[in-house]
Design an enzyme around this catalytic site. Sequence first.
Site, PDB file in Angstrom:
ATOM      1  N   GLU A   1     -23.008 -18.534 -24.550  1.00 16.08           N
ATOM      2  CA  GLU A   1     -23.066 -19.165 -25.860  1.00 16.08           C
ATOM      3  C   GLU A   1     -24.414 -19.045 -26.561  1.00 16.08           C
ATOM      4  O   GLU A   1     -24.525 -19.316 -27.756  1.00 16.08           O
ATOM      5  CB  GLU A   1     -22.634 -20.640 -25.790  1.00 16.08           C
ATOM      6  CG  GLU A   1     -23.466 -21.525 -24.913  1.00 16.08           C
ATOM      7  CD  GLU A   1     -22.877 -21.679 -23.517  1.00 16.08           C
ATOM      8  OE1 GLU A   1     -23.054 -22.750 -22.919  1.00 16.08           O
ATOM      9  OE2 GLU A   1     -22.247 -20.725 -23.009  1.00 16.08           O
ATOM     10  N   ASN A   2     -25.458 -18.637 -25.829  1.00 19.22           N
ATOM     11  CA  ASN A   2     -26.736 -18.430 -26.508  1.00 19.22           C
ATOM     12  C   ASN A   2     -26.779 -17.104 -27.264  1.00 19.22           C
ATOM     13  O   ASN A   2     -27.752 -16.807 -27.948  1.00 19.22           O
ATOM     14  CB  ASN A   2     -27.910 -18.526 -25.523  1.00 19.22           C
ATOM     15  CG  ASN A   2     -27.861 -17.461 -24.452  1.00 19.22           C
ATOM     16  OD1 ASN A   2     -26.812 -17.184 -23.884  1.00 19.22           O
ATOM     17  ND2 ASN A   2     -28.993 -16.844 -24.171  1.00 19.22           N
TER      18      ASN A   2
END
Length: 235
Positions: A63-64
């Site tokens: 998700e980064n």
Amino acid sequence: MIHTPGEPVVIPGNGDAKIGRERMVRRAAKEIKNGMYVNLGIGIPTLVSNFLEPGVDITLQSENGILGLDRFPMEHEIDADLINAGKQTVTLARGGSYFDSSQSFAMIRGGHMDISILGGLQVSQSGDLANWIIPGKMVKGMGGAMDLVSGARRVIVTMEHTAKGNHKFLEECSLPLTGKHVVDMAITDMAVFEWDKDTRAMTLKEVAPGVSPEDVKNATSASYQVAPDLCEFRI
């Protein structure tokens, strides 16, 4: 994150704890099918990709801002600027890409993740999940868990069944919620539970080797039904 032949897979812990964790990740890996887009949470879930069935090719998302995560780097490959959501250095698979967090969360919120596998602190009998904070303890941030449990097509929780003797499957979670009615499957060192999408009924589907249904009942405060075809872990 993808296991490379010849590299040892290190399961944290010792003795029965280590055996239980390996059992969890092996069972969770059975839920991942060829062609899926998968997000693996911090901790034990990151190990799941090491135990995929032969021939299963997936795309891992972080998700980064990474699509196409590969294995952890060898020492000579380490790039301190290329990290996953857990701040671990990683490598990129061929064809992989990285981008800003707004694009990453658009993928998640848009329902493009087939499966999200996360850890858990508590799970309720209706499939509520608490996994982002223990009140009074320092936390760096809630991370992407709230988006993942609401955006992924299927949510699987992997966690130890109890914590120092305290039950983690409860009638209602006592910790702050990550999401309500979001858990589809929970895999522990003792059992596998599934939740009905419509009724949110919780069902015991599998038990670990050497574990009886009575053992599970004694370690669980949530109300659940037992599947008529209850069996041992499918690993």
